[in-house]
Write an enzyme that holds these catalytic residues in place. Sequence first.
Site, short mmCIF file in Angstrom:
data_model
loop_
_atom_site.label_atom_id
_atom_site.label_comp_id
_atom_site.label_asym_id
_atom_site.label_seq_id
_atom_site.Cartn_x
_atom_site.Cartn_y
_atom_site.Cartn_z
N SER A 190 0.83 -1.20 0.00
CA SER A 190 0.00 0.00 0.00
C SER A 190 0.87 1.25 0.00
O SER A 190 2.03 1.22 0.36
CB SER A 190 -0.90 0.02 1.23
OG SER A 190 -1.79 -1.06 1.24
N ARG A 191 0.24 2.32 -0.39
CA ARG A 191 0.83 3.63 -0.15
C ARG A 191 0.50 4.03 1.29
O ARG A 191 -0.28 3.35 1.97
CB ARG A 191 0.29 4.66 -1.14
CG ARG A 191 0.64 4.31 -2.59
CD ARG A 191 0.38 5.47 -3.52
NE ARG A 191 0.60 5.11 -4.91
CZ ARG A 191 1.78 5.10 -5.51
NH1 ARG A 191 2.87 5.42 -4.82
NH2 ARG A 191 1.89 4.78 -6.79
N ASP A 229 -7.60 4.07 11.59
CA ASP A 229 -7.27 2.78 10.98
C ASP A 229 -7.73 1.69 11.93
O ASP A 229 -6.97 1.24 12.77
CB ASP A 229 -5.75 2.70 10.73
CG ASP A 229 -5.36 1.53 9.85
OD1 ASP A 229 -6.26 0.92 9.25
OD2 ASP A 229 -4.16 1.24 9.76
#
Length: 494
Positions: free
Chosen positions: A197-198, A259
Amino acid sequence: MRARALPIETGGEAMVFMHEDCPVARSEGFRARARVEIVANGHTLLATLYRATGELLADDEVGIPHSLLDRLSLEDGEELTVRHPQPLSSLSNVRGKLYGHRLAEPGLQAIISDIAGGRYSDVEIAAFVSGFAAQPVDVEETAALTRAMLAAGDRMQWPADRVMDKHCVGGLPGNRTTPIVVAIVAAAGLSMPKTSSRAITSPAGTADTMETMAPVALDIPAMQKVVEREGGCIVWGGSVNLSPADDVLIRIERALDIDSDAQLVASVLSKKLAAGSTHVLLDLPVGPTAKIRNSQGADALTHLLETVGTQCGLKIAAMQTDGTQPVGRGIGPALEAHDVLAVLGNKDSGPADLRERALALAAGLLELEGTSRNDARAAATSLLVEGHAEAKFLRICEAQGGFRTPGKARQTRDIVAPRPGRIAAFDNRRLARIAKLAGAPQRAAAGIVLHTRVGQMVERGEPLFTIHSESRGELDYAYTYAARNEDVVRMEAP
């Protein structure tokens, strides 16, 4: 109506513009922030409508950013149709989640399918993300979310019966072990097709760092060619449609700076399953300012990952690692890449802690594959020390489109010790904040270079870390924040 190309960057959000005097908007009741469906050349696009004034648009034009024109195969001035979209029935499930209800797999599949299809606005996605962040994790719901995210994209298959992968849950600046681990494991003859992922809330993700050294936006056929040729790769997961809803969710999570564990697990495991992985090693940094604050939190996340992974057919192992301070010296895409290359090249400048952590993880993967613990560590060390890992990494870079040397920032400024003392602790979160204020990850060369470690003695005026930036304004923002937060590096009396 007619399309009007607009030189606007929306950060991934689908938005279009109509003049406030547009008769179609008035007759159809299109108000600002309404959801509209654009139809052209057999393509459809759901977007959020905004209103324009003045001479930017004629009253029969729809202003569309260039990126969205490409998705519609539409040229400037061509005709299109604007209409009301069909109601989204899956939104009732999102509202249920916000009111505390658990979602079953059919409801989650409907939501994820609509998100992946671009049918949700950013506000609606934010509601879905927030619903998970605000509630305790449920194992069955998390497994259902994982399967829903997996079903929304493509899935790769490999001839090898054991396909290795690793993932760090994040929260620790500079922890860029993946390129080193992939190089070691692929040099050992195992298959490791790594999708990454970025950055979500950090100054750099693995894809951001790798992109400073080689292209990462490979499609599935290109990725397969690299893995067939070299045994491993490091590509951006968003370019291969393996879990397409995930990158949309990540974009919103980044904006909200949240998150949740359930979405973290679903994100990680859906991408591992979609990439065809069979064996996955998880790196869980634990520390007071890391994402995982204590061993109890790490144990709970490990259990969730292992339980959901087992339900989905993955062999999972977890490794709790030191998260009390950043790993390596660089924090930011290019700065972390310089550390990676120094370790792979066995240079004296290579950070010892990054080297040790990468070797431990590579050995953990070899052990997960079936090698004994002692032999796994010896094999990983030999592959690194004898240069096989570096050679493999450079070949992977060439196969992905060619190696390039990471850049360097034009502006730097030191943060120095205000007094003599011993380094007692780092605030990982605020160090990451400084690196982001300096421009990372959007500006690849921006970030921080650390000059000290916990336990080290420093004199007054000695550099603690250096801020790197591409512009004077960003450098000033980062420096001002750092100067106001001296305890980002906590010192004790000598």
